[in-house]
Design a protein around this motif. Structure first.
Motif, PDB file in Angstrom:
ATOM      1  N   VAL A  42      31.157  35.471  29.281  1.00 22.98           N
ATOM      2  CA  VAL A  42      30.336  34.762  30.260  1.00 22.98           C
ATOM      3  C   VAL A  42      29.049  34.318  29.572  1.00 22.98           C
ATOM      4  O   VAL A  42      28.409  35.114  28.877  1.00 22.98           O
ATOM      5  N   LEU A  43      28.676  33.044  29.763  1.00 21.33           N
ATOM      6  CA  LEU A  43      27.456  32.513  29.154  1.00 21.33           C
ATOM      7  C   LEU A  43      26.437  32.252  30.247  1.00 21.33           C
ATOM      8  O   LEU A  43      26.663  31.406  31.120  1.00 21.33           O
ATOM      9  N   ASP A  44      25.354  33.007  30.229  1.00 19.99           N
ATOM     10  CA  ASP A  44      24.281  32.967  31.231  1.00 19.99           C
ATOM     11  C   ASP A  44      24.798  33.547  32.541  1.00 19.99           C
ATOM     12  O   ASP A  44      25.885  33.227  32.994  1.00 19.99           O
ATOM     13  N   THR A  45      23.961  34.398  33.141  1.00 23.13           N
ATOM     14  CA  THR A  45      24.510  35.371  34.094  1.00 23.13           C
ATOM     15  C   THR A  45      24.240  35.088  35.564  1.00 23.13           C
ATOM     16  O   THR A  45      24.760  35.791  36.410  1.00 23.13           O
ATOM     17  N   GLN A  46      23.418  34.061  35.874  1.00 22.73           N
ATOM     18  CA  GLN A  46      22.809  33.888  37.189  1.00 22.73           C
ATOM     19  C   GLN A  46      21.594  34.819  37.311  1.00 22.73           C
ATOM     20  O   GLN A  46      21.388  35.717  36.510  1.00 22.73           O
ATOM     21  N   ALA A  47      20.792  34.563  38.345  1.00 21.62           N
ATOM     22  CA  ALA A  47      19.475  35.198  38.438  1.00 21.62           C
ATOM     23  C   ALA A  47      19.529  36.661  38.879  1.00 21.62           C
ATOM     24  O   ALA A  47      18.639  37.438  38.529  1.00 21.62           O
ATOM     25  N   THR A  48      20.539  37.016  39.645  1.00 21.23           N
ATOM     26  CA  THR A  48      20.626  38.389  40.166  1.00 21.23           C
ATOM     27  C   THR A  48      22.078  38.854  40.125  1.00 21.23           C
ATOM     28  O   THR A  48      23.003  38.028  40.145  1.00 21.23           O
ATOM     29  N   PRO A  49      22.307  40.175  40.132  1.00 21.01           N
ATOM     30  CA  PRO A  49      23.679  40.677  40.250  1.00 21.01           C
ATOM     31  C   PRO A  49      24.368  40.196  41.523  1.00 21.01           C
ATOM     32  O   PRO A  49      25.581  39.937  41.514  1.00 21.01           O
ATOM     33  N   ALA A  50      23.609  40.024  42.610  1.00 24.77           N
ATOM     34  CA  ALA A  50      24.210  39.514  43.846  1.00 24.77           C
ATOM     35  C   ALA A  50      24.783  38.118  43.628  1.00 24.77           C
ATOM     36  O   ALA A  50      25.899  37.808  44.072  1.00 24.77           O
ATOM     37  N   MET A  51      24.031  37.237  42.937  1.00 22.69           N
ATOM     38  CA  MET A  51      24.544  35.896  42.652  1.00 22.69           C
ATOM     39  C   MET A  51      25.695  35.939  41.645  1.00 22.69           C
ATOM     40  O   MET A  51      26.627  35.130  41.724  1.00 22.69           O
ATOM     41  N   THR A  82      22.028  32.490  26.477  1.00 23.49           N
ATOM     42  CA  THR A  82      21.671  31.326  25.664  1.00 23.49           C
ATOM     43  C   THR A  82      20.188  31.321  25.341  1.00 23.49           C
ATOM     44  O   THR A  82      19.763  30.708  24.364  1.00 23.49           O
ATOM     45  N   HIS A  83      19.383  31.992  26.177  1.00 22.37           N
ATOM     46  CA  HIS A  83      17.948  32.178  25.917  1.00 22.37           C
ATOM     47  C   HIS A  83      17.427  33.267  26.851  1.00 22.37           C
ATOM     48  O   HIS A  83      18.224  33.915  27.542  1.00 22.37           O
ATOM     49  N   TYR A  84      16.119  33.483  26.888  1.00 22.49           N
ATOM     50  CA  TYR A  84      15.589  34.693  27.534  1.00 22.49           C
ATOM     51  C   TYR A  84      15.190  34.540  28.996  1.00 22.49           C
ATOM     52  O   TYR A  84      14.870  35.525  29.652  1.00 22.49           O
ATOM     53  N   HIS A  85      15.200  33.350  29.562  1.00 18.00           N
ATOM     54  CA  HIS A  85      14.627  33.151  30.900  1.00 18.00           C
ATOM     55  C   HIS A  85      15.326  33.983  31.974  1.00 18.00           C
ATOM     56  O   HIS A  85      16.547  34.110  31.986  1.00 18.00           O
ATOM     57  N   ALA A  86      14.505  34.508  32.894  1.00 22.22           N
ATOM     58  CA  ALA A  86      14.982  35.456  33.899  1.00 22.22           C
ATOM     59  C   ALA A  86      16.145  34.919  34.726  1.00 22.22           C
ATOM     60  O   ALA A  86      17.089  35.657  35.029  1.00 22.22           O
ATOM     61  N   VAL A  87      16.093  33.637  35.112  1.00 21.75           N
ATOM     62  CA  VAL A  87      17.189  33.098  35.931  1.00 21.75           C
ATOM     63  C   VAL A  87      18.509  33.081  35.169  1.00 21.75           C
ATOM     64  O   VAL A  87      19.569  32.918  35.765  1.00 21.75           O
ATOM     65  N   ARG A  88      18.446  33.250  33.866  1.00 20.93           N
ATOM     66  CA  ARG A  88      19.650  33.252  33.024  1.00 20.93           C
ATOM     67  C   ARG A  88      20.176  34.649  32.719  1.00 20.93           C
ATOM     68  O   ARG A  88      21.336  34.787  32.335  1.00 20.93           O
ATOM     69  N   VAL A  89      19.323  35.669  32.832  1.00 24.41           N
ATOM     70  CA  VAL A  89      19.694  36.967  32.252  1.00 24.41           C
ATOM     71  C   VAL A  89      19.722  38.142  33.229  1.00 24.41           C
ATOM     72  O   VAL A  89      20.363  39.154  32.952  1.00 24.41           O
ATOM     73  N   LEU A  90      19.045  38.022  34.367  1.00 24.44           N
ATOM     74  CA  LEU A  90      18.864  39.225  35.204  1.00 24.44           C
ATOM     75  C   LEU A  90      20.092  39.588  36.030  1.00 24.44           C
ATOM     76  O   LEU A  90      20.147  40.643  36.640  1.00 24.44           O
ATOM     77  N   GLY A  91      21.117  38.730  36.019  1.00 20.54           N
ATOM     78  CA  GLY A  91      22.368  39.079  36.698  1.00 20.54           C
ATOM     79  C   GLY A  91      23.343  39.845  35.827  1.00 20.54           C
ATOM     80  O   GLY A  91      24.425  40.221  36.277  1.00 20.54           O
ATOM     81  N   GLN A 132       6.573  39.509  31.723  1.00 18.96           N
ATOM     82  CA  GLN A 132       5.759  38.456  32.338  1.00 18.96           C
ATOM     83  C   GLN A 132       6.643  37.326  32.855  1.00 18.96           C
ATOM     84  O   GLN A 132       6.411  36.780  33.945  1.00 18.96           O
ATOM     85  N   ASP A 133       7.673  36.976  32.085  1.00 20.32           N
ATOM     86  CA  ASP A 133       8.578  35.903  32.491  1.00 20.32           C
ATOM     87  C   ASP A 133       9.326  36.285  33.768  1.00 20.32           C
ATOM     88  O   ASP A 133       9.513  35.448  34.656  1.00 20.32           O
ATOM     89  N   LYS A 134       9.738  37.529  33.854  1.00 13.48           N
ATOM     90  CA  LYS A 134      10.461  37.988  35.051  1.00 13.48           C
ATOM     91  C   LYS A 134       9.585  37.825  36.299  1.00 13.48           C
ATOM     92  O   LYS A 134      10.014  37.236  37.300  1.00 13.48           O
ATOM     93  N   ALA A 135       8.361  38.302  36.225  1.00 17.64           N
ATOM     94  CA  ALA A 135       7.450  38.194  37.379  1.00 17.64           C
ATOM     95  C   ALA A 135       7.149  36.730  37.700  1.00 17.64           C
ATOM     96  O   ALA A 135       7.105  36.316  38.869  1.00 17.64           O
ATOM     97  N   SER A 136       6.970  35.923  36.669  1.00 14.93           N
ATOM     98  CA  SER A 136       6.690  34.508  36.839  1.00 14.93           C
ATOM     99  C   SER A 136       7.845  33.799  37.545  1.00 14.93           C
ATOM    100  O   SER A 136       7.653  33.078  38.530  1.00 14.93           O
ATOM    101  N   GLU A 137       9.063  34.001  37.072  1.00 18.14           N
ATOM    102  CA  GLU A 137      10.209  33.262  37.621  1.00 18.14           C
ATOM    103  C   GLU A 137      10.578  33.717  39.028  1.00 18.14           C
ATOM    104  O   GLU A 137      11.019  32.896  39.843  1.00 18.14           O
ATOM    105  N   ILE A 138      10.407  34.997  39.323  1.00 15.45           N
ATOM    106  CA  ILE A 138      10.677  35.462  40.692  1.00 15.45           C
ATOM    107  C   ILE A 138       9.740  34.738  41.671  1.00 15.45           C
ATOM    108  O   ILE A 138      10.146  34.357  42.769  1.00 15.45           O
ATOM    109  N   GLY A 139       8.506  34.480  41.232  1.00 20.65           N
ATOM    110  CA  GLY A 139       7.566  33.737  42.065  1.00 20.65           C
ATOM    111  C   GLY A 139       7.921  32.260  42.202  1.00 20.65           C
ATOM    112  O   GLY A 139       7.678  31.650  43.246  1.00 20.65           O
ATOM    113  N   ARG A 140       8.519  31.702  41.157  1.00 17.77           N
ATOM    114  CA  ARG A 140       8.831  30.272  41.163  1.00 17.77           C
ATOM    115  C   ARG A 140      10.079  29.932  41.973  1.00 17.77           C
ATOM    116  O   ARG A 140      10.201  28.839  42.510  1.00 17.77           O
ATOM    117  N   PHE A 141      11.058  30.845  42.001  1.00 18.54           N
ATOM    118  CA  PHE A 141      12.382  30.535  42.565  1.00 18.54           C
ATOM    119  C   PHE A 141      12.785  31.511  43.680  1.00 18.54           C
ATOM    120  O   PHE A 141      13.696  32.333  43.493  1.00 18.54           O
TER     121      PHE A 141
END
Length: 318
Positions: free
Chosen positions: A48-57, A79-88, A113-122
């Motif tokens: 699987v490449l990139d996981t979605q933002a949460t385990p629920a998704m 593919t990179h470190y951004h939270a929407v890609r890795v936290l699932g 910091q990225d995790k807190a930032s992206e949760i606020g953005r999305f």
């Protein structure tokens, strides 16, 4: 004019999911411009490449995978470190989570910091944020430059073709089938997020992707590209957006304009051509800020925090 809603906070509409078959081994999970997930099915295992933002998704991705195979999901690739890609990632219970060493460095340096930032953005993508385990998603295997895995007879190459969306960007390439999974290096009818980007490097990295001559491509956002013509259009659109932002910002910097003026000018210049792309209003303040940084004094992207996000937005959109 009333101030724009911060980032993607006004984006609350459910998206229609597609699960597109590219070959017997490759699928694209896409949702109208939301972050995509790629699926590679080998002889004995699934990647699987990139996981979605949460385990629920991620559960919806797993449900789609299980409709086409019962093979174990052994590998998750970031593919990179951004939270929407890795936290699932935890939902897949993989044997290995693979990332470039540069991506690991970024997780160490700015993952929290990225995790807190992206949760606020999305808010819509992270509405099940309680399903994310404490801490960050950490790779169990890292590589530099290139890693080849064989899923039975299927060759999968993980490649770093240059910096662009981040310094750690990784693509997955199926050389036997000429299918490429690009992560956010390529977008289609969706605005490239460039808040952590390398504007000077990104066009060359896209040329390096094009040199592989992919016939099908799964972008980071937007529909799967299923013909060589569509692939070329995706590469060209992403390249022109990055070049147009960079040219506009450089012109403003050369004229001695401040960031807010450069932002207003660049937004006005790009809106007619790209304003219909998904997340245009969300990305532009971050993109222009990073581009202005790169054109003036910061070779490497500065860390976005939830607080810095808001201060920047207030400064540019007020």
């Amino acid at each position: 004019m009333s101030q724009k809603a911060f980032a993607s906070q006004a984006d609350l509409e459910e998206k229609q999911v597609s699960f597109t078959k590219l070959s017997d081994n490759a699928y694209a999970y896409t949702a109208e411009g939301d972050p995509n997930t790629g699926v590679i099915i080998g002889d004995d295992a699934v990647m699987v490449l990139d996981t979605q933002a949460t385990p629920a998704m991620a559960q919806d991705v797993i449900r789609r995978i299980r409709e086409v195979t019962d093979k174990p999901i052994k590998y998750v690739v970031l593919t990179h470190y951004h939270a929407v890609r890795v936290l699932g990632a935890s939902a897949y219970q993989p044997e290995h989570i693979i990332a470039s060493h540069d991506t690991l460095d970024l997780i160490r340096e700015r993952g929290e910091q990225d995790k807190a930032s992206e949760i606020g953005r999305f808010p819509r993508l992270f509405r099940n944020v309680e399903t994310v385990p404490a801490g960050l998603t950490w790779p169990t295997l890292t590589f530099s430059g290139k890693m080849t895995l064989w899923l039975g007879q299927l060759e999968v190459q993980l490649l770093q073709l240059g910096r662009g969306h981040t310094k750690g960007d990784t693509v997955a390439w199926l050389p036997q089938q000429k299918i490429l999974f690009s992560g956010d290096l390529v977008e289609f009818d969706a605005t490239p997020y460039a808040g952590d980007a390398y504007f000077k490097d990104w066009p060359q990295t896209l040329d390096n992707i094009a040199a592989l001559k992919p016939e099908k491509l799964v972008p980071g956002r937007g529909a799967a590209l299923t013909t060589p013509e569509q692939v070329q259009a995706g590469l060209a659109g992403t390249r022109s957006f990055i070049a147009d932002v960079y040219a506009s910002v450089q012109e403003g910097v050369a004229a001695g304009k401040d960031l807010k003026t450069v932002y207003k000018d660049t937004y006005a210049r790009l809106k007619p051509k790209y304003g219909h792309w998904v997340i245009f209003d969300h990305c532009m303040p971050f993109d222009v800020t990073r581009c202005y940084d790169e054109a003036t004094q910061y070779t490497d992207p500065r860390i976005w925090t939830a607080e810095r996000d808001r201060q920047m937005w207030e400064a540019l959109e007020s």
